[in-house]
Structure formats: C-alpha cells, structure tokens
Scaffold this active site. Sequence first.
Site, PDB file in Angstrom:
ATOM      1  N   SER A 166      36.851  -8.532  34.793  1.00  0.00           N
ATOM      2  CA  SER A 166      36.370  -8.555  36.173  1.00  0.00           C
ATOM      3  C   SER A 166      35.215  -9.543  36.268  1.00  0.00           C
ATOM      4  O   SER A 166      34.567  -9.854  35.267  1.00  0.00           O
ATOM      5  CB  SER A 166      35.870  -7.162  36.576  1.00  0.00           C
ATOM      6  OG  SER A 166      35.116  -7.193  37.774  1.00  0.00           O
ATOM      7  N   TYR A 186      30.267   0.324  35.303  1.00  0.00           N
ATOM      8  CA  TYR A 186      31.532  -0.405  35.401  1.00  0.00           C
ATOM      9  C   TYR A 186      31.383  -1.821  34.861  1.00  0.00           C
ATOM     10  O   TYR A 186      32.193  -2.282  34.042  1.00  0.00           O
ATOM     11  CB  TYR A 186      32.014  -0.446  36.853  1.00  0.00           C
ATOM     12  CG  TYR A 186      33.192  -1.366  37.059  1.00  0.00           C
ATOM     13  CD1 TYR A 186      34.466  -0.996  36.663  1.00  0.00           C
ATOM     14  CD2 TYR A 186      33.016  -2.629  37.644  1.00  0.00           C
ATOM     15  CE1 TYR A 186      35.540  -1.847  36.836  1.00  0.00           C
ATOM     16  CE2 TYR A 186      34.086  -3.481  37.820  1.00  0.00           C
ATOM     17  CZ  TYR A 186      35.351  -3.089  37.419  1.00  0.00           C
ATOM     18  OH  TYR A 186      36.408  -3.948  37.581  1.00  0.00           O
TER      19      TYR A 186
END
Length: 286
Positions: free
Chosen positions: A134, A147
């Site tokens: 990501s 995250y």
Amino acid sequence: MSPKVWLITGCSSGFGGLLVRAALKNGDKVVATARDPKKIDDLKALGAATLALDVCDTEENIRKAVADANAAYGRIDILVNNAAYILEGTVEESSASEVFKIYNTNVFGSLMVARAVLPYMRAQKSGTIANMGSIGGVRGTQGAGLYCSTKFAIAGITESLKSEVAHLGIDAVCIEPGYFRTNFLAPGHRTPTAARIADYDPVMEPIRNIFDTYDRAQPGDPERGAQLIVEILTKSGRVTGKEVPVRVPLGSDAIAFISAKAEETLQTMKEWKDLSSSTDHDDVKN
C-alpha cells in the site's frame, strides 16, 4: 505462453475477487480462497477452484490448504497475498489484542502462506510471490499507524525475499496501490479501535471524515487495477519486456504520493549529510 496457475487469498472482497476474474479472463487457472468458500461461489461459477483458507489459521492447516491448492492443477505459478484490513485509531488507542490481530492477518498470515508455497516453487524452479502492499507502506498516517506499519513490514519482507529466491527462478513483487474504489474503506473492512481517547479527537475526526467522504469516491478503478496486476505478474500485455521492480506503484495518486516522499527523503539527506556523517571514525573517507 502457457496458462499460469494462481493462488489468491482474501477473495471475498476488495482486489481478491477482481483479480480472480481478471486472471480467468486472461486464460489462466485460479485457486481462489476465503475463510468461508461459500462466499466466493460466484467465482467458482466462473471457473475458479475454491478452497477454505484462513490466513490466521495454524501453520499445519495453512500448509494443508496450500497442498490442496497445489494439487488442484499440479502447480502454483503465482501467489497473491491479498488478505488484509485497516485498523482505524491512534497508536495509543490500539490495544495489544488489536495490534496482534492486524499483524496476524496482514503480516504473519502472508508470511505463513508464502512459506507454505515456496517449497512447491523451489521444486519447479519458477514462480512469483506477490504481496499486496500500500502507499501506507511508504509514509505513516495518523489514525492508521498500525495498518501502515504492517505494509512497511510487507515491503521489507518482499524486498528481502526477492534477493533470497532470485537464483531459484522465483520472483517477489510488492504491489503498492493508492486509493481504489473497492469496499476497503467501508464499515466491516475499516475496523475502529475499541478505545477512544478524547485528546486525540482533533487529529482523528478529520481522518474519520476523510475516510467516510472518500469511501466509494476513490480515484482508482479496481477493475483496471486488477487487469494491470495480472499483466505485471504474468509479464504480458503492456508489461511485456519490462523489468518489473520489487515495489510497483498502482494509481496516479500512488505515483504522486511516493514521489513526494522520495523528494522529501532526498532533501533530508542533503540537509543532514554533514552532521550525520560527523559520527564516522577519522580514518573513514566520505
């Protein structure tokens, strides 16, 4: 080019199911997995083999599931570690159990599946392991620190793995998407921390509002993203003849985000070069 055999985790949502569809459309064979395979019956109807695989399961059960996946078509050419979710909350608000759970899914699960697949790829002297990273693995963001840290870990693991397996004919790639119009930011996929500390509301409320506003308004088209990922991992179509980097940005926002971070890093190196280098021994030549 002969059809590739894919093993994809987390196929009940996000990029998982779209990747299955794109790979099947490419003429490849796919083993699609989810914790509950009934949730991916639509993919089975399209021609994918489906299996139950919980990336948080025991190592023994994961190895058995991977063995079943390998037996489905006699090989695994491409593994996509896709299963992941986002924990919404500050670092202090994140409990020990919540931290373990997100690492167990986003990092330990990917590691476990990769380790289970690698013996088959080593035996056939070929294969590609793709980990879904990501842009959060490039810069930490308030309210999503845990995250982001899992995606930093995934990028580091992928870079190391690529160097370890290259001589065996195996490749490793970290796909780093920006924001795509999937259900990733929707309730159930964006898990809030149980604790809420009022002192953090000034930094958290804007983030929550951005997530809510951005949900289903992200710039990235997930079908186009899935199609490009298939071309990247099969080195076909627009990627034919290209050298695929170990970390591949996906989306115009990813390009802008990662470029800005790279420029900031270079500027910091210039500003701190002399002071940082002053810690060397006198016999070291810079």
